[in-house]
Design a protein around this motif. Structure first.
Motif, PDB file in Angstrom:
ATOM      1  N   ARG A   1     -23.270  67.191  -1.143  1.00  0.00           N
ATOM      2  CA  ARG A   1     -23.428  66.581  -2.466  1.00  0.00           C
ATOM      3  C   ARG A   1     -22.449  67.190  -3.457  1.00  0.00           C
ATOM      4  O   ARG A   1     -22.110  68.372  -3.377  1.00  0.00           O
ATOM      5  CB  ARG A   1     -24.866  66.812  -2.960  1.00  0.00           C
ATOM      6  N   GLU A   2     -22.007  66.354  -4.390  1.00  0.00           N
ATOM      7  CA  GLU A   2     -21.230  66.811  -5.528  1.00  0.00           C
ATOM      8  C   GLU A   2     -21.867  66.276  -6.801  1.00  0.00           C
ATOM      9  O   GLU A   2     -22.337  65.133  -6.831  1.00  0.00           O
ATOM     10  CB  GLU A   2     -19.776  66.325  -5.444  1.00  0.00           C
ATOM     11  N   LEU A   3     -21.869  67.094  -7.838  1.00  0.00           N
ATOM     12  CA  LEU A   3     -22.297  66.657  -9.175  1.00  0.00           C
ATOM     13  C   LEU A   3     -21.048  66.581 -10.031  1.00  0.00           C
ATOM     14  O   LEU A   3     -20.329  67.573 -10.182  1.00  0.00           O
ATOM     15  CB  LEU A   3     -23.310  67.634  -9.767  1.00  0.00           C
ATOM     16  N   ILE A   4     -20.795  65.412 -10.581  1.00  0.00           N
ATOM     17  CA  ILE A   4     -19.534  65.158 -11.267  1.00  0.00           C
ATOM     18  C   ILE A   4     -19.802  64.680 -12.687  1.00  0.00           C
ATOM     19  O   ILE A   4     -20.544  63.719 -12.892  1.00  0.00           O
ATOM     20  CB  ILE A   4     -18.715  64.099 -10.504  1.00  0.00           C
ATOM     21  N   GLU A   5     -19.208  65.359 -13.640  1.00  0.00           N
ATOM     22  CA  GLU A   5     -19.288  64.955 -15.035  1.00  0.00           C
ATOM     23  C   GLU A   5     -17.966  64.304 -15.430  1.00  0.00           C
ATOM     24  O   GLU A   5     -16.901  64.898 -15.257  1.00  0.00           O
ATOM     25  CB  GLU A   5     -19.561  66.165 -15.937  1.00  0.00           C
ATOM     26  N   THR A   6     -18.049  63.090 -15.949  1.00  0.00           N
ATOM     27  CA  THR A   6     -16.839  62.389 -16.378  1.00  0.00           C
ATOM     28  C   THR A   6     -17.185  61.311 -17.389  1.00  0.00           C
ATOM     29  O   THR A   6     -18.161  60.576 -17.211  1.00  0.00           O
ATOM     30  CB  THR A   6     -16.105  61.758 -15.172  1.00  0.00           C
ATOM     31  N   GLY A   7     -16.436  61.265 -18.467  1.00  0.00           N
ATOM     32  CA  GLY A   7     -16.627  60.237 -19.468  1.00  0.00           C
ATOM     33  C   GLY A   7     -18.012  60.188 -20.060  1.00  0.00           C
ATOM     34  O   GLY A   7     -18.516  59.115 -20.387  1.00  0.00           O
TER      35      GLY A   7
END
Length: 334
Positions: A95-101
Motif C-alpha cells: 500500500r501507498e498513501l499519496i497526498e496530491t492536490g
C-alpha cells in the motif's frame, strides 16, 4: 482478496530481463536513482532500524517510461511537483498513501494512483510494497490529447488521482499494462521498431485518456457520442435530468421509443456498459459532488445516499470507495 488481474499477472516478483535493473540498500543511492529516472526528490526512511532494499526495473519507450519497483522498507518520497511528466502507479502488493492536490489516495492492488504534472505530491510507501509504474512525458500526453480534441488545451490535463482497477475500465488498463511489461521484457527488438513503438505509445496514452477521468473527459466523449444512435443519447440525457427519480428500463424504453433489447444492445455496443449501470454511475457521481459541497454537520452520508437511490449503505460504501478511492464519510469530512 487481491484483484484477479494481479492474481494472474506474471510480473510480481519475476525478473524483467529486457529492463535496466537498479538495486541498492543505501538510502542516498536509492534517492539518486529516483532522481535519474523520475526527478529530484527527498527520500526518507521512516524506521531507521530497518534496512531498505530498493529494487527497480525500468525501460524507456519513446515518451513512456515503464517499470516495476519496491523500496523494501517504509519510506516517504517527496518529489515536489512533477513538471515534465504524469506518473501512474499500480501496486502489485502492499500500500501507498499519496497526498496530491488536496486529496489523499490509498493506493492498493485495487486502486492505482495517477499523479498529475502540475500538482505537488507526497508518497508514503509502506513496507513490502511493490508496484508497476508508467511515466508519461507531459508534452507527449498533451500532444495526443490535442489531436483527439482537435483544439488547444485551455488548462493542464488534470486526472482524478485514484483509479479503480476492479472496474471494466481499470481492468482494461491493467490488461494493457501486463501486455506492455511482458512484451518489453520478452522482446528486445520488436517494440523498439519505430512504427510499433509509436503505435504502442499512442495506445497507452489513448487508453489512459479514455479509462481515467480528467478535465477533458467530457469533451473527448462528445466525439464518441456522435457515433452512437440518437436513442442512446436521448436516454443518457434523460438519465442525467432524472437521476434523482425512480427509473426503470421500461421508463427508458418508453421515453426513447425503442425496445428494451435495443437499449441494452446500444449501450453495450457504443458505451461498453448497460443502461442501469450508466444510471448508477451518474447517481454515484451526483453523491460525490454533493458530499464535496456539503459542510460537515449539514447532512449525513446516509441521507445523501438514500436521496440518490442507494438503499443498501454497505454496498454503496464499497462501490463508492472503489470509484473514488476514499469512503463517502472521508469525502464529506474534507
Amino acid at each position: 482478496m487481491e484483484s484477479a488481474i494481479y492474481a494472474s499477472t506474471p510480473l510480481a516478483g519475476a525478473d524483467l530481463p529486457g529492463f535496466e535493473l537498479f538495486q541498492t540498500s543505501d538510502i542516498e543511492e536509492a534517492r539518486q536513482w529516483g532522481t535519474r529516472v523520475f526527478c529530484e526528490n527527498r527520500l526518507s526512511r521512516l524506521d531507521t532500524r530497518k534496512p531498505i532494499r530498493t529494487r527497480m526495473y525500468y525501460r524507456r519507450l519513446r515518451g513512456l517510461g515503464v517499470g516495476r519497483m519496491s523500496y523494501g522498507g517504509e519510506v516517504t518520497i517527496d518529489p515536489g511537483t512533477f513538471d515534465s511528466f504524469v506518473l501512474v502507479q499500480m501496486p502489485l502488493r502492499g500500500r501507498e498513501l499519496i497526498e496530491t492536490g488536496g486529496e489523499t489516495v490509498c493506493s492498493t492492488p485495487r486502486t492505482a494512483s495517477v499523479l498529475n504534472a502540475h500538482l505537488p505530491v507526497l508518497i508514503r510507501h509502506e513496507n513490502d510494497t511493490e508496484k508497476l509504474v508508467v511515466r508519461i512525458d507531459r508534452d507527449v500526453l498533451e500532444r495526443y490529447c490535442i489531436q483527439h480534441l482537435g483544439q488547444a488545451l485551455r488548462a493542464p490535463i488534470a486526472f482524478r488521482p485514484a483509479m479503480a482497477l476492479d472496474t471494466t475500465a481499470g481492468q482494461r488498463w491493467m490488461r494493457l499494462m501486463t501486455w506492455l511489461h511482458t512484451n518489453l521484457a520478452d522482446d528486445d527488438e520488436g517494440l523498439q521498431s519505430p512504427l510499433i513503438a509509436a503505435q504502442t505509445e499512442q495506445m497507452v496514452i489513448t487508453m489512459l485518456l479514455t479509462c481515467q477521468a480528467h478535465n477533458y473527459s467530457e469533451a473527448l466523449a462528445q466525439e464518441d457520442r456522435s457515433i452512437a444512435p440518437a436513442f442512446v443519447k436521448r436516454i443518457e440525457h434523460y438519465i442525467e435530468e432524472h437521476a434523482d427519480e425512480p427509473i426503470t428500463i421500461l421508463d427508458l424504453a418508453e421515453h426513447a421509443g425503442v425496445s428494451t433489447r435495443s437499449i441494452f444492445t446500444g449501450f453495450r455496443r457504443f458505451r461498453n456498459t448497460s443502461p442501469m449501470l450508466y444510471l448508477k454511475e451518474v447517481r454515484m457521481r451526483r453523491v460525490h459532488e454533493e458530499l464535496k459541497r456539503l459542510i460537515p454537520g449539514e447532512s449525513t452520508v446516509t441521507a445523501v445516499a438514500f436521496r440518490w437511490g442507494f438503499n443498501h449503505l454497505g454496498h454503496f460504501t464499497t462501490d463508492y470507495k472503489r470509484r473514488f478511492g476514499e469512503s463517502p464519510s472521508e469525502t464529506l469530512a474534507h
